[in-house]
Structures are given as structure tokens and as C-alpha cells.
Design a protein around this motif. Structure first.
Motif, PDB file in Angstrom:
ATOM      1  N   GLY A  18       0.754  -1.126   0.162  1.00  0.00           N
ATOM      2  CA  GLY A  18      -0.046  -0.135  -0.203  1.00  0.00           C
ATOM      3  C   GLY A  18       0.770   1.841   0.397  1.00  0.00           C
ATOM      4  O   GLY A  18      -0.204   2.412  -0.543  1.00  0.00           O
ATOM      5  N   THR A  19       2.053   0.925   0.382  1.00  0.00           N
ATOM      6  CA  THR A  19       3.168   2.207   0.594  1.00  0.00           C
ATOM      7  C   THR A  19       4.517   2.384  -0.384  1.00  0.00           C
ATOM      8  O   THR A  19       4.703   3.639  -1.439  1.00  0.00           O
ATOM      9  CB  THR A  19       3.640   2.896   2.157  1.00  0.00           C
ATOM     10  OG1 THR A  19       2.458   2.460   2.960  1.00  0.00           O
ATOM     11  CG2 THR A  19       4.786   3.593   2.343  1.00  0.00           C
ATOM     12  N   ASN A  20       4.602   1.332  -0.535  1.00  0.00           N
ATOM     13  CA  ASN A  20       5.958   0.857  -1.520  1.00  0.00           C
ATOM     14  C   ASN A  20       5.909  -0.036  -2.621  1.00  0.00           C
ATOM     15  O   ASN A  20       4.814  -1.743  -2.140  1.00  0.00           O
ATOM     16  CB  ASN A  20       7.069   0.760  -0.311  1.00  0.00           C
ATOM     17  CG  ASN A  20       7.424   2.293   0.039  1.00  0.00           C
ATOM     18  OD1 ASN A  20       6.987   3.795  -0.557  1.00  0.00           O
ATOM     19  ND2 ASN A  20       7.560   1.846   1.115  1.00  0.00           N
ATOM     20  N   ILE A  21       6.222   0.150  -3.758  1.00  0.00           N
ATOM     21  CA  ILE A  21       6.502  -1.051  -4.358  1.00  0.00           C
ATOM     22  C   ILE A  21       7.692  -1.807  -5.101  1.00  0.00           C
ATOM     23  O   ILE A  21       8.155  -0.587  -5.248  1.00  0.00           O
ATOM     24  CB  ILE A  21       5.622  -1.045  -5.976  1.00  0.00           C
ATOM     25  CG1 ILE A  21       6.051  -1.710  -6.912  1.00  0.00           C
ATOM     26  CG2 ILE A  21       6.060   0.571  -6.557  1.00  0.00           C
ATOM     27  CD1 ILE A  21       5.025  -1.731  -7.997  1.00  0.00           C
ATOM     28  N   ARG A  22       8.024  -2.584  -4.655  1.00  0.00           N
ATOM     29  CA  ARG A  22       9.700  -2.908  -5.553  1.00  0.00           C
ATOM     30  C   ARG A  22       9.692  -3.960  -6.474  1.00  0.00           C
ATOM     31  O   ARG A  22       8.941  -5.117  -6.330  1.00  0.00           O
ATOM     32  CB  ARG A  22      10.178  -4.172  -4.400  1.00  0.00           C
ATOM     33  CG  ARG A  22      10.513  -2.938  -3.096  1.00  0.00           C
ATOM     34  CD  ARG A  22      10.534  -3.869  -1.743  1.00  0.00           C
ATOM     35  NE  ARG A  22      10.486  -2.805  -0.550  1.00  0.00           N
ATOM     36  CZ  ARG A  22       9.888  -2.614   0.652  1.00  0.00           C
ATOM     37  NH1 ARG A  22       8.188  -3.093  -0.024  1.00  0.00           N
ATOM     38  NH2 ARG A  22       9.875  -2.303   1.354  1.00  0.00           N
ATOM     39  N   LEU A  23      10.453  -3.524  -7.517  1.00  0.00           N
ATOM     40  CA  LEU A  23      10.482  -4.383  -8.514  1.00  0.00           C
ATOM     41  C   LEU A  23      11.871  -4.340  -8.433  1.00  0.00           C
ATOM     42  O   LEU A  23      12.569  -4.336  -8.460  1.00  0.00           O
ATOM     43  CB  LEU A  23       9.984  -3.571  -9.813  1.00  0.00           C
ATOM     44  CG  LEU A  23       8.423  -2.696  -9.959  1.00  0.00           C
ATOM     45  CD1 LEU A  23       8.412  -1.572  -9.806  1.00  0.00           C
ATOM     46  CD2 LEU A  23       7.994  -3.242 -11.244  1.00  0.00           C
ATOM     47  N   ALA A  24      12.143  -6.002  -9.520  1.00  0.00           N
ATOM     48  CA  ALA A  24      13.223  -6.842  -9.370  1.00  0.00           C
ATOM     49  C   ALA A  24      13.442  -8.001 -10.769  1.00  0.00           C
ATOM     50  O   ALA A  24      12.271  -8.130 -11.295  1.00  0.00           O
ATOM     51  CB  ALA A  24      13.823  -7.583  -8.447  1.00  0.00           C
TER      52      ALA A  24
END
Length: 329
Positions: A18-24
Motif C-alpha cells: 500500500g505504500t511502496n512497490i519493489r521491482l526486480a
């Protein structure tokens, strides 16, 4: 990876909260090129993904994607609980020209990560030893109470997700009963999530303020956050905070023990989420494990079942990678 026409093929994973999105990027379950973005800075999910691909110079790549998201992911239309993001899975796949797109619940991802974790990514609490190829359960007190289970089928892991955090709270000791009675004064129904979450720890504390108010009338004016309560409990500055955190650990042990019985989780029961890893030593010395094992005639089963706290900071990405690589292998 390259295909027959020398087009770069990549596996993209994301952990969307809901606050951050992490991509990899993942290959053979290795996670690389991790970037984190604030969700509020983007009007749509597709905008974040496009920025990531541009930054990593992957706009012309052939992409398989698995996105772990903090909301139900079973329907084509995805509406995030704590963000104004809404999108169609089919349209997202088409607009990004993806080969494959899989959306999974964030706790499905965390569950899928568990078989990949090393001893350095988890801490064992109490006795018991895991049995290979047996069901594994995970629960995570955080903003809410996430729950999932994985079972081995044909040399793969399959996740059984659900809303286990919303089952009815069952008090065990007298203080549990008093806390339930307090919560029932303003809630029609009390689930485990009402105690096993950041908000839940605050509610346990507030219940104790009321229960103990005859001894400490000024305490009724006190409002503390979950972070404040756990910090003051650990440093010993507040007896009421210590009692609140101690009861939180006991209730968590009861709930985790119920999960162990439900699916005979002899592969282990794991605690995830953002709360418990902050005070692992406290949990070790609390009533958590006693409550976990205290299951009457079935106590022997839970005594055999190990419990762990996940300390890995990116279990969502690891699990999304495991899920994607299992599908694409």
C-alpha cells in the motif's frame, strides 16, 4: 536469457504494497536489480513498471512477469485496498506487451518464498524439527493479519491462500477473556486480526488500560502507537506495555498453533510481517511457544512442529520469483 531471434527475455517480479512497490529481475531464483518506488508518486501501476523498465533499459525486452499484490488477485479487475489503483490484468498484459502475466496475493508470495529461505533468513523459536515435503503455514501480523499455506504436489509447491486472519478470536486464559469483553463493547465481532496486527497491539494495550484503570486512573488518558508499546515493553519502561506485548505473543502462539493443527504443518509455521521481527528475542522468552504447543490431546503434534520468524527483508520478491520460475520452468 535470449530466444531464437536474439530478443532479450527477462523475468520481472514485483512486491506491491500500500505504500511502496519493489521491482526486480529474477533468473534461477536469484533476485537482482531491485528498485523501490513510492506508490503515491504514480497514478497507475503501469506507470511504475514502465519507469522501471526504462531505467533498466529493458523497454524492448520480452517479459514474463509475476506481481505480488496486497489485495485479492483472483479476478481480472484488480482494486487495491489501500491505494486508488484499479486495473484489468488482461489490459495490463496487453499494454506492456508481456509474454506472461501472473498476479498473486502478497501472502501467496511470502509462502512461496519459505522453501527458498536459508538459516540466515529466519530465526527458530522453540523446539521441533521440520519434516521435508510436509505442509507449511505462514501468518504475518502487520497492517492486518495475513495467512497462507503451501503444500507439496508433484515436486512443486502449491499455495492455499485465504482470509485466515479473520477467523473468530478464541480466548484461552482469563486475560484473553477480559480483553475480548472489552472489545465486544464496541465491536459486534472480534477476529484474530483485531489483536494480531499493529492496530491489534494498540487495542490490547487500551483494553489493559481499562482493565487496570482502578489501579492507574491516569492511564486511561494515554494513547500509544504499536511502535511505542513494543519499544517501551522491550526497554522495561512501562509495565502495562510489557503486559500488552506479552499477551500479544501469547495470542500469536495460540493462533499459530491453530494453523499448525489445521493443515498438520509439520514443515513448520512461519511468522512474517513487519511487527514480530522487531522483537525476536522478546518472543523467544515469551509465552508464544507454550501457547503454540498447548493443544490438549494434540499437543504432541505441535511439539514436533517448528516455528520460525522470517527475517529476510524481501520475501515477497523471493516468493514471486519462485512462483514465476516454477511456472516457466
Amino acid at each position: 536469457m535470449m530466444n531464437s531471434e536474439d530478443t532479450q527475455v527477462i523475468n520481472l517480479v514485483a512486491d506491491i504494497g500500500g505504500t511502496n512497490i519493489r521491482l526486480a529481475i529474477t533468473e534461477n531464483n536469484n533476485i537482482t536489480e531491485i528498485l523501490s518506488y513510492e506508490c503515491a508518486q504514480f497514478p497507475r501501476l503501469i506507470d511504475v513498471i514502465r519507469q522501471y523498465l526504462a531505467e533498466k533499459q529493458l523497454t524492448n525486452a520480452s517479459i514474463n512477469a509475476c506481481l505480488a499484490i496486497a489485495c485479492p488477485a483472483d479476478d481480472d479487475l484488480i482494486s487495491m485496498t489501500n491505494l486508488p489503483w484499479q486495473f484489468s490484468q488482461k489490459e495490463l498484459k496487453a499494454e506492456l506487451k508481456l509474454n506472461k502475466l501472473m498476479l498473486i496475493n502478497d501472502y501467496t508470495a511470502i509462502a512461496m518464498a519459505i522453501p527458498m529461505l536459508t538459516d540466515g533468513q529466519k530465526v527458530k523459536i522453540g523446539g521441533g524439527e521440520p519434516i521435508a515435503n510436509k505442509p507449511i503455514a505462514v501468518c504475518g501480523p502487520g497492517t492486518g493479519l495475513g495467512v497462507a499455506n503451501i503444500i507439496p504436489v508433484d515436486n512443486n509447491w502449491h499455495c492455499l491462500s485465504g482470509e485466515g486472519g479473520h477467523i473468530d478470536f478464541a480466548p484461552v486464559d482469563e486475560l484473553d477473556i477480559q480483553i475480548l469483553q472489552y472489545l465486544k463493547t464496541f465491536k459486534k465481532r472480534v477476529s484474530y486480526e483485531q489483536l494480531l496486527s499493529g492496530y491489534g497491539l494498540e487495542q490490547i494495550y487500551q483494553a489493559l488500560v481499562v482493565i487496570k484503570s482502578e489501579d492507574s486512573p491516569a492511564a486511561s488518558e494515554t494513547k500509544l502507537t504499536a511502535k511505542d508499546i513494543s519499544a517501551q515493553a522491550i526497554n522495561g519502561n512501562c509495565p502495562l506495555c510489557q503486559q500488552a506485548l506479552a499477551q500479544f505473543c501469547k495470542v500469536l502462539g495460540s493462533f499459530a498453533g491453530n494453523l499448525a493443527l489445521t493443515t498438520a504443518s509439520l514443515g513448520g509455521v512461519y511468522i512474517a510481517g513487519g511487527i514480530v521481527p522487531r522483537f525476536i528475542d522478546y518472543v523467544k522468552n515469551s509465552g508464544f511457544r507454550e501457547r503454540f504447543e498447548m493443544k490438549g490431546r494434540m499437543s504432541h503434534l505441535n511439539q514436533q512442529t517448528p516455528t520460525y520468524v522470517i527475517t529476510e527483508s524481501q520475501p515477497g520478491l523471493i516468493g514471486a520469483a519462485a512462483y514465476l520460475n516454477q511456472v516457466c520452468k
